[in-house]
Design a protein around this motif. Structure first.
Motif, PDB file in Angstrom:
ATOM      1  N   LYS A   1      45.122  -5.453   8.799  1.00  0.00           N
ATOM      2  CA  LYS A   1      44.343  -5.057   7.633  1.00  0.00           C
ATOM      3  C   LYS A   1      42.877  -5.438   7.588  1.00  0.00           C
ATOM      4  CE  LYS A   1      45.839  -2.752   3.931  1.00  0.00           C
ATOM      5  NZ  LYS A   1      46.057  -2.065   3.017  1.00  0.00           N
TER       6      LYS A   1
ATOM      7  N   ASP B   1      39.729  -3.691   4.797  1.00  0.00           N
ATOM      8  CA  ASP B   1      41.075  -3.409   4.268  1.00  0.00           C
ATOM      9  C   ASP B   1      41.932  -4.666   4.102  1.00  0.00           C
ATOM     10  OD1 ASP B   1      40.093  -0.842   4.719  1.00  0.00           O
ATOM     11  OD2 ASP B   1      41.107  -0.715   6.644  1.00  0.00           O
TER      12      ASP B   1
ATOM     13  N   ALA C   1      44.606  -1.054   8.273  1.00  0.00           N
ATOM     14  CA  ALA C   1      45.129  -1.148   6.910  1.00  0.00           C
ATOM     15  C   ALA C   1      46.559  -1.655   6.795  1.00  0.00           C
ATOM     16  CB  ALA C   1      45.028   0.225   6.252  1.00  0.00           C
TER      17      ALA C   1
ATOM     18  N   SER D   1      49.074   0.602  10.166  1.00  0.00           N
ATOM     19  CA  SER D   1      48.743   2.001  10.462  1.00  0.00           C
ATOM     20  C   SER D   1      48.193   2.148  11.877  1.00  0.00           C
ATOM     21  CB  SER D   1      47.690   2.521   9.476  1.00  0.00           C
ATOM     22  OG  SER D   1      48.040   2.228   8.149  1.00  0.00           O
TER      23      SER D   1
ATOM     24  N   ASP E   1      47.707   3.689   5.530  1.00  0.00           N
ATOM     25  CA  ASP E   1      47.457   2.929   4.304  1.00  0.00           C
ATOM     26  C   ASP E   1      48.723   2.654   3.496  1.00  0.00           C
ATOM     27  OD1 ASP E   1      44.884   3.171   5.168  1.00  0.00           O
ATOM     28  OD2 ASP E   1      44.153   4.331   3.465  1.00  0.00           O
TER      29      ASP E   1
ATOM     30  N   SER F   1      46.159   9.644   2.819  1.00  0.00           N
ATOM     31  CA  SER F   1      44.720   9.809   2.885  1.00  0.00           C
ATOM     32  C   SER F   1      44.399  11.296   2.991  1.00  0.00           C
ATOM     33  CB  SER F   1      44.166   9.064   4.101  1.00  0.00           C
ATOM     34  OG  SER F   1      42.798   9.310   4.289  1.00  0.00           O
TER      35      SER F   1
ATOM     36  N   GLU G   1      42.175   7.662  -0.661  1.00  0.00           N
ATOM     37  CA  GLU G   1      43.091   6.962   0.230  1.00  0.00           C
ATOM     38  C   GLU G   1      43.378   5.576  -0.325  1.00  0.00           C
ATOM     39  OE1 GLU G   1      41.001   7.157   3.908  1.00  0.00           O
ATOM     40  OE2 GLU G   1      39.499   5.659   3.353  1.00  0.00           O
ATOM     41  N   ALA G   2      44.107   4.773   0.470  1.00  0.00           N
ATOM     42  CA  ALA G   2      44.356   3.357   0.167  1.00  0.00           C
ATOM     43  C   ALA G   2      45.011   3.112  -1.185  1.00  0.00           C
ATOM     44  CB  ALA G   2      43.048   2.582   0.267  1.00  0.00           C
TER      45      ALA G   2
ATOM     46  N   HIS H   1      39.019  -0.046  -0.789  1.00  0.00           N
ATOM     47  CA  HIS H   1      40.270  -0.392  -0.101  1.00  0.00           C
ATOM     48  C   HIS H   1      40.790  -1.736  -0.613  1.00  0.00           C
ATOM     49  CE1 HIS H   1      42.837   0.935   3.383  1.00  0.00           C
ATOM     50  NE2 HIS H   1      43.447  -0.112   2.871  1.00  0.00           N
TER      51      HIS H   1
END
Length: 327
Positions: free
Chosen positions: A3, A28, A85, A100, A148, A165, A212-213, A282
């Protein structure tokens, strides 16, 4: 294992506190506490790991993976062990680290998971065990992106994963009892957030609907869905910002302050960058020692847009919406 991260101050503003501390360069970030030590996982080679006793002074630990998982090159042929992430959580007597593997700006992606019974590297029981792919997205086949991940346990004790995402939005899917696979196929998933595009969706082009995230945080009677809008990882050109919606049900719909659904592009602004910090986003949200924190990264305008870790205490307005200050 994985991350991205950034850090900051603790000052008073709207009852929000921040703390001046060591700055570390991360993307992240996610965090968990074990026996008085905080462990931070973030994007990096093999998943970068940091530890701290006070969330201020950090020590670098060994990466989760010294070598890339064998299966990763089957998903991403040019994979170089740069893992994105991660998400860390504790279930069934062990830690689960989701992560990821992806090609940038493509949905050639997969989410994997590894487990460990302890995060203490000095323990004889310390050992990460990789369990491989939890879910995979393939260009031309899937209109979603398997990156994510974030794990949330509902009021019935069932575990769910949000992820995604661009493309057709952010998804929520129920996990199997052992948390190593998803329980149902895409037809049974929930789309919890998405944005409109200015042109027709193409399975090989994520388009301009940048979000995203996802990170879901339970507070009192609501599930809060934090999402990052716009563009990350471009230094001073980063336009990342964090928005939120909430729902009494984990599956949604998540509504912003105006009542607009995040399924239709809604989202109340939590925090965005300024002249000192670019592209903050993030985020992850946690409760430690009876205080709620938002953890995220941003780019330092005074240090050549270097990514930094931020840890900020969350205060809540009288209507139950989160408030966070960047300073």
């Amino acid at each position: 294992m994985i991350k991205k991260c950034i850090l900051g101050l603790i000052c008073c503003a709207w009852g929000i506190f921040s703390v001046q501390a060591q700055t570390i360069s991360v993307h992240d970030p996610v965090m968990i506490q074990e026996e008085g030590t905080y462990y931070l996982f973030c994007t990096g080679r093999g998943i970068a790991v940091w530890s701290s006793k006070d969330m201020e002074n950090w020590e670098r630990e060994s990466s989760v993976f010294s070598e890339a998982p064998r299966w990763a090159k089957e998903v991403v042929p040019d994979f170089r062990n740069h893992i994105w992430a991660p998400d860390i959580s504790y279930h069934n007597g062990q830690y689960y680290l989701y992560y990821s593997v992806s090609s940038f700006a493509k949905n050639t992606s997969a989410i994997g998971v590894a487990t460990n019974t302890t995060l203490d590297t000095n323990s004889p029981d310390f050992e990460w065990k990789d369990h491989g792919i939890v879910i995979e997205s393939v260009p031309g086949r899937d209109m979603w992106n398997a990156i994510d991940p974030n794990i949330i346990t509902d009021e019935n004790g069932e575990n769910w994963m949000s992820f995604g995402s661009f493309w057709s939005g952010l998804k929520l899917v129920k996990l199997s009892d052992d948390l190593l696979s998803v329980e149902n196929g895409p037809d049974d998933w929930h789309t919890i957030a998405r944005r409109e595009r200015s042109f027709e969706l193409d399975e090989r082009n994520p388009g301009d609907a940048a979000l995203e995230a996802p990170f879901i945080f339970k507070k009192d009677n609501y599930y809060y869905l934090f999402v990052s809008f716009d563009l990350c990882c471009r230094g001073e050109r980063s336009t990342y910002k964090m928005v939120v919606g909430r729902s009494e049900k984990l599956q949604g719909p998540y509504l912003d302050k105006t009542g607009m659904s995040m399924y239709n592009g809604g989202g109340t602004l939590v925090l965005e960058g300024n002249e000192d910090w670019y592209g903050v986003g993030h985020n992850a949200a946690y409760t430690f020692e009876n205080k709620d924190y938002l953890i995220f990264h941003g780019y330092d305008a005074q240090q050549n847009a270097r990514p930094r870790l931020f840890i900020r205490e969350i205060s809540w307005d009288k209507e139950g919406w989160p408030m966070v200050s960047i300073d």
